[in-house]
Design a protein around this motif. Structure first.
Motif, PDB file in Angstrom:
ATOM      1  N   ILE A 271       5.175   5.343  11.898  1.00  0.00           N
ATOM      2  CA  ILE A 271       6.579   5.630  11.625  1.00  0.00           C
ATOM      3  C   ILE A 271       6.847   7.097  11.915  1.00  0.00           C
ATOM      4  O   ILE A 271       6.003   7.955  11.657  1.00  0.00           O
ATOM      5  N   SER A 272       8.022   7.385  12.450  1.00  0.00           N
ATOM      6  CA  SER A 272       8.376   8.757  12.800  1.00  0.00           C
ATOM      7  C   SER A 272       8.614   9.603  11.555  1.00  0.00           C
ATOM      8  O   SER A 272       8.745   9.086  10.448  1.00  0.00           O
ATOM      9  N   TRP A 273       8.723  10.905  11.747  1.00  0.00           N
ATOM     10  CA  TRP A 273       8.835  11.816  10.610  1.00  0.00           C
ATOM     11  C   TRP A 273      10.093  11.527   9.787  1.00  0.00           C
ATOM     12  O   TRP A 273      10.081  11.688   8.577  1.00  0.00           O
ATOM     13  N   ALA A 274      11.158  11.101  10.432  1.00  0.00           N
ATOM     14  CA  ALA A 274      12.393  10.814   9.704  1.00  0.00           C
ATOM     15  C   ALA A 274      12.521   9.348   9.317  1.00  0.00           C
ATOM     16  O   ALA A 274      13.463   8.973   8.615  1.00  0.00           O
ATOM     17  N   GLY A 275      11.608   8.536   9.793  1.00  0.00           N
ATOM     18  CA  GLY A 275      11.641   7.119   9.458  1.00  0.00           C
ATOM     19  C   GLY A 275      12.497   6.259  10.366  1.00  0.00           C
ATOM     20  O   GLY A 275      12.598   5.061  10.168  1.00  0.00           O
ATOM     21  N   GLY A 276      13.088   6.860  11.383  1.00  0.00           N
ATOM     22  CA  GLY A 276      13.993   6.101  12.227  1.00  0.00           C
ATOM     23  C   GLY A 276      13.333   5.300  13.314  1.00  0.00           C
ATOM     24  O   GLY A 276      13.963   4.433  13.935  1.00  0.00           O
ATOM     25  N   SER A 277      12.074   5.565  13.550  1.00  0.00           N
ATOM     26  CA  SER A 277      11.350   4.868  14.614  1.00  0.00           C
ATOM     27  C   SER A 277      10.043   4.335  14.063  1.00  0.00           C
ATOM     28  O   SER A 277       9.320   5.045  13.364  1.00  0.00           O
ATOM     29  N   THR A 278       9.766   3.076  14.377  1.00  0.00           N
ATOM     30  CA  THR A 278       8.514   2.465  13.953  1.00  0.00           C
ATOM     31  C   THR A 278       7.833   1.804  15.139  1.00  0.00           C
ATOM     32  O   THR A 278       8.480   1.468  16.145  1.00  0.00           O
TER      33      THR A 278
ATOM     34  N   LEU B  57       0.836  -1.190   0.000  1.00  0.00           N
ATOM     35  CA  LEU B  57       0.000   0.000   0.000  1.00  0.00           C
ATOM     36  C   LEU B  57       0.878   1.249   0.000  1.00  0.00           C
ATOM     37  O   LEU B  57       1.954   1.254   0.618  1.00  0.00           O
ATOM     38  N   SER B  58       0.379   2.273  -0.648  1.00  0.00           N
ATOM     39  CA  SER B  58       1.070   3.558  -0.672  1.00  0.00           C
ATOM     40  C   SER B  58       0.116   4.648  -0.220  1.00  0.00           C
ATOM     41  O   SER B  58      -1.097   4.550  -0.413  1.00  0.00           O
TER      42      SER B  58
ATOM     43  N   SER C  68       7.194   1.960   6.000  1.00  0.00           N
ATOM     44  CA  SER C  68       8.367   2.728   5.601  1.00  0.00           C
ATOM     45  C   SER C  68       7.885   4.029   4.969  1.00  0.00           C
ATOM     46  O   SER C  68       6.691   4.186   4.703  1.00  0.00           O
ATOM     47  N   ARG C  69       8.805   4.943   4.740  1.00  0.00           N
ATOM     48  CA  ARG C  69       8.428   6.201   4.125  1.00  0.00           C
ATOM     49  C   ARG C  69       9.560   6.721   3.260  1.00  0.00           C
ATOM     50  O   ARG C  69      10.728   6.429   3.495  1.00  0.00           O
ATOM     51  N   ASP C  70       9.181   7.531   2.273  1.00  0.00           N
ATOM     52  CA  ASP C  70      10.132   8.210   1.404  1.00  0.00           C
ATOM     53  C   ASP C  70       9.732   9.680   1.411  1.00  0.00           C
ATOM     54  O   ASP C  70       8.794  10.081   0.701  1.00  0.00           O
ATOM     55  N   ASN C  71      10.422  10.469   2.206  1.00  0.00           N
ATOM     56  CA  ASN C  71      10.043  11.876   2.333  1.00  0.00           C
ATOM     57  C   ASN C  71      10.276  12.662   1.045  1.00  0.00           C
ATOM     58  O   ASN C  71       9.618  13.671   0.806  1.00  0.00           O
ATOM     59  N   ALA C  72      11.211  12.218   0.225  1.00  0.00           N
ATOM     60  CA  ALA C  72      11.436  12.896  -1.055  1.00  0.00           C
ATOM     61  C   ALA C  72      10.240  12.744  -1.990  1.00  0.00           C
ATOM     62  O   ALA C  72      10.021  13.571  -2.872  1.00  0.00           O
ATOM     63  N   LYS C  73       9.473  11.685  -1.774  1.00  0.00           N
ATOM     64  CA  LYS C  73       8.289  11.423  -2.594  1.00  0.00           C
ATOM     65  C   LYS C  73       6.991  11.644  -1.840  1.00  0.00           C
ATOM     66  O   LYS C  73       5.914  11.320  -2.336  1.00  0.00           O
ATOM     67  N   ASN C  74       7.094  12.170  -0.619  1.00  0.00           N
ATOM     68  CA  ASN C  74       5.899  12.440   0.195  1.00  0.00           C
ATOM     69  C   ASN C  74       5.009  11.209   0.327  1.00  0.00           C
ATOM     70  O   ASN C  74       3.775  11.311   0.272  1.00  0.00           O
ATOM     71  N   THR C  75       5.616  10.056   0.500  1.00  0.00           N
ATOM     72  CA  THR C  75       4.862   8.813   0.471  1.00  0.00           C
ATOM     73  C   THR C  75       5.247   7.910   1.642  1.00  0.00           C
ATOM     74  O   THR C  75       6.424   7.795   1.978  1.00  0.00           O
ATOM     75  N   VAL C  76       4.231   7.293   2.215  1.00  0.00           N
ATOM     76  CA  VAL C  76       4.440   6.260   3.224  1.00  0.00           C
ATOM     77  C   VAL C  76       3.893   4.954   2.666  1.00  0.00           C
ATOM     78  O   VAL C  76       2.909   4.946   1.921  1.00  0.00           O
ATOM     79  N   PHE C  77       4.559   3.870   3.008  1.00  0.00           N
ATOM     80  CA  PHE C  77       4.209   2.557   2.467  1.00  0.00           C
ATOM     81  C   PHE C  77       3.840   1.597   3.584  1.00  0.00           C
ATOM     82  O   PHE C  77       4.307   1.719   4.712  1.00  0.00           O
TER      83      PHE C  77
END
Length: 120
Positions: A51-58, A20-21, A71-80
């Motif tokens: 998941i945290s804003w930087a992705g370091g904590s789940t 899912l995205s 997981s997340r990709d902040n460059a793509k404004n997307t969480v998976f």
């Protein structure tokens, strides 16, 4: 402004997997922790993962037991949300949400949801 749109749901056989995205079309995605929730027919909405804003904590619901990964990709404004070994009881509408912290509650913004159906 946070505007969340989920995608990637569908019909899958038991034992299968889905990814899912959730895309945030706003400009503040990286300011927020993100969460996934689900709601099955006739049941209350339940927390899945965050998941945290930087992705370091789940943080995961106990019942996930390693089957799902957020997981997340902040460059793509997307969480998976990657889901493996799916079961019929995973059938639900899955929602993403944005909020201030990695927690099962306290989210301010919600998407419209994407349907996941797992056949036996």
């Amino acid at each position: 402004q946070v505007q969340l749109v989920e995608s990637g749901g569908g019909l899958v056989q038991a034992g299968g997997s889905l990814k899912l995205s959730c895309l945030d079309s706003g400009r503040t995605f990286s300011n927020y922790a993100m969460g996934w929730f689900r709601q099955a027919p006739g049941k209350k909405r339940e927390f899945v993962a965050a998941i945290s804003w930087a992705g370091g904590s789940t943080y995961y619901a106990d019942w996930v037991r390693g089957r799902f990964t957020i997981s997340r990709d902040n460059a793509k404004n997307t969480v998976f949300l990657r889901m493996y070994s799916l079961k019929p009881e995973d059938t639900a509408v899955y929602y993403c949400a944005a909020g201030p912290g990695v927690a099962p509650v306290g989210y301010d913004y919600w998407g419209q949801g994407t349907q996941v159906t797992v056949s036996s």
